[in-house]
Design a protein around this motif. Sequence first.
Motif, short mmCIF file in Angstrom:
data_model
loop_
_atom_site.label_atom_id
_atom_site.label_comp_id
_atom_site.label_asym_id
_atom_site.label_seq_id
_atom_site.Cartn_x
_atom_site.Cartn_y
_atom_site.Cartn_z
N VAL A 130 -1.20 24.24 24.51
CA VAL A 130 -0.53 23.57 23.39
C VAL A 130 0.94 23.33 23.75
CG1 VAL A 130 0.25 23.81 20.99
CG2 VAL A 130 -2.12 24.38 21.61
N HIS A 133 1.35 20.73 26.63
CA HIS A 133 1.05 19.35 26.24
C HIS A 133 2.07 18.81 25.23
CE1 HIS A 133 -2.80 19.94 28.34
NE2 HIS A 133 -2.62 18.66 28.59
N LYS A 134 2.65 19.67 24.41
CA LYS A 134 3.74 19.22 23.53
C LYS A 134 4.91 18.73 24.39
CE LYS A 134 2.99 21.87 19.31
NZ LYS A 134 3.48 22.97 18.46
N GLN A 164 -1.72 12.87 24.38
CA GLN A 164 -1.79 13.15 22.95
C GLN A 164 -3.19 13.67 22.60
OE1 GLN A 164 -0.39 9.24 21.81
NE2 GLN A 164 1.55 10.10 21.06
N GLU A 165 -4.21 13.10 23.23
CA GLU A 165 -5.58 13.58 23.02
C GLU A 165 -5.72 15.01 23.55
OE1 GLU A 165 -10.18 12.52 24.33
OE2 GLU A 165 -8.52 11.69 25.50
N HIS A 166 -5.14 15.29 24.72
CA HIS A 166 -5.18 16.65 25.27
C HIS A 166 -4.52 17.63 24.32
CE1 HIS A 166 -5.47 15.30 29.79
NE2 HIS A 166 -6.53 14.96 29.07
N LEU A 167 -3.39 17.25 23.75
CA LEU A 167 -2.68 18.12 22.81
C LEU A 167 -3.56 18.42 21.62
CD1 LEU A 167 -0.25 19.66 21.71
CD2 LEU A 167 0.70 17.47 20.92
N GLN A 168 -4.19 17.40 21.06
CA GLN A 168 -5.08 17.60 19.91
C GLN A 168 -6.24 18.52 20.28
OE1 GLN A 168 -4.48 16.33 16.72
NE2 GLN A 168 -6.05 17.80 16.23
N MET A 169 -6.80 18.31 21.44
CA MET A 169 -7.92 19.16 21.90
C MET A 169 -7.44 20.62 22.07
SD MET A 169 -9.59 16.62 24.75
CE MET A 169 -10.79 17.83 25.33
N GLN A 171 -4.97 22.08 20.55
CA GLN A 171 -4.70 22.66 19.24
C GLN A 171 -6.00 23.06 18.53
OE1 GLN A 171 -2.32 19.33 17.82
NE2 GLN A 171 -0.44 20.55 18.02
N ASN A 172 -7.10 22.42 18.88
CA ASN A 172 -8.38 22.72 18.26
C ASN A 172 -9.21 23.76 19.02
OD1 ASN A 172 -7.87 20.86 16.22
ND2 ASN A 172 -8.85 19.18 17.32
N GLU A 175 -10.43 26.97 17.12
CA GLU A 175 -11.21 26.81 15.87
C GLU A 175 -12.64 27.21 16.05
OE1 GLU A 175 -10.60 22.78 14.61
OE2 GLU A 175 -8.52 23.17 14.08
#
Length: 175
Positions: A130, A133-134, A164-169, A171-172, A175
């Motif tokens: 995270v 990638h930020k 941005q897709e990597h960051l979202q992945m 962050q998830n 979960e």
Amino acid sequence: MIRSTTFGICLLLAVPAAAQSLGEKTGVDSVAGITPSTQDFVTEAAQSDMFEIKSSEAALHSGNARIKAFAAKMIADHNKTTGELKAILTGGGVDAKLPTEVSSSQQSMLGKLNGLHGNDFDSQYESDQVSGHKDAVSLFQRYGKAGENAKLKAWAESTLPTLQEHLQMAQNLGE
């Protein structure tokens, strides 16, 4: 304390060439939204790729199934962007050199990660992904907006959606 911090930031911003590298290295440029120099962009982008690949290689051996799947994608995607960056640099017209190793802070992160196992490894890997990638998204946004080299600027803009897709992945992952 506040005065000395403010003075330090002003000093970094006032000394153009040397401060950009230091400012980029310390994160001051990112916070201030300052466009990195071409050399700073190349260095940070290449080191980011190296870190993603090395940490993800460790994750293939130590992570849970979800981490391993993410790590495999990171290795493939960051090997691709490394190849693209190298091609741009060898194609001429870019006055910058590739670094040969990750930064000292990334080396410390890798050392810490390699000493962990199980849930501790997974947690640290997720956090590092995270954070990394930020930083990469910020770097590519800033260079893509106002970078000084047209080839690198176009590459930064075209690579940004993947980061941005990597960051979202990343962050998830938890979960």
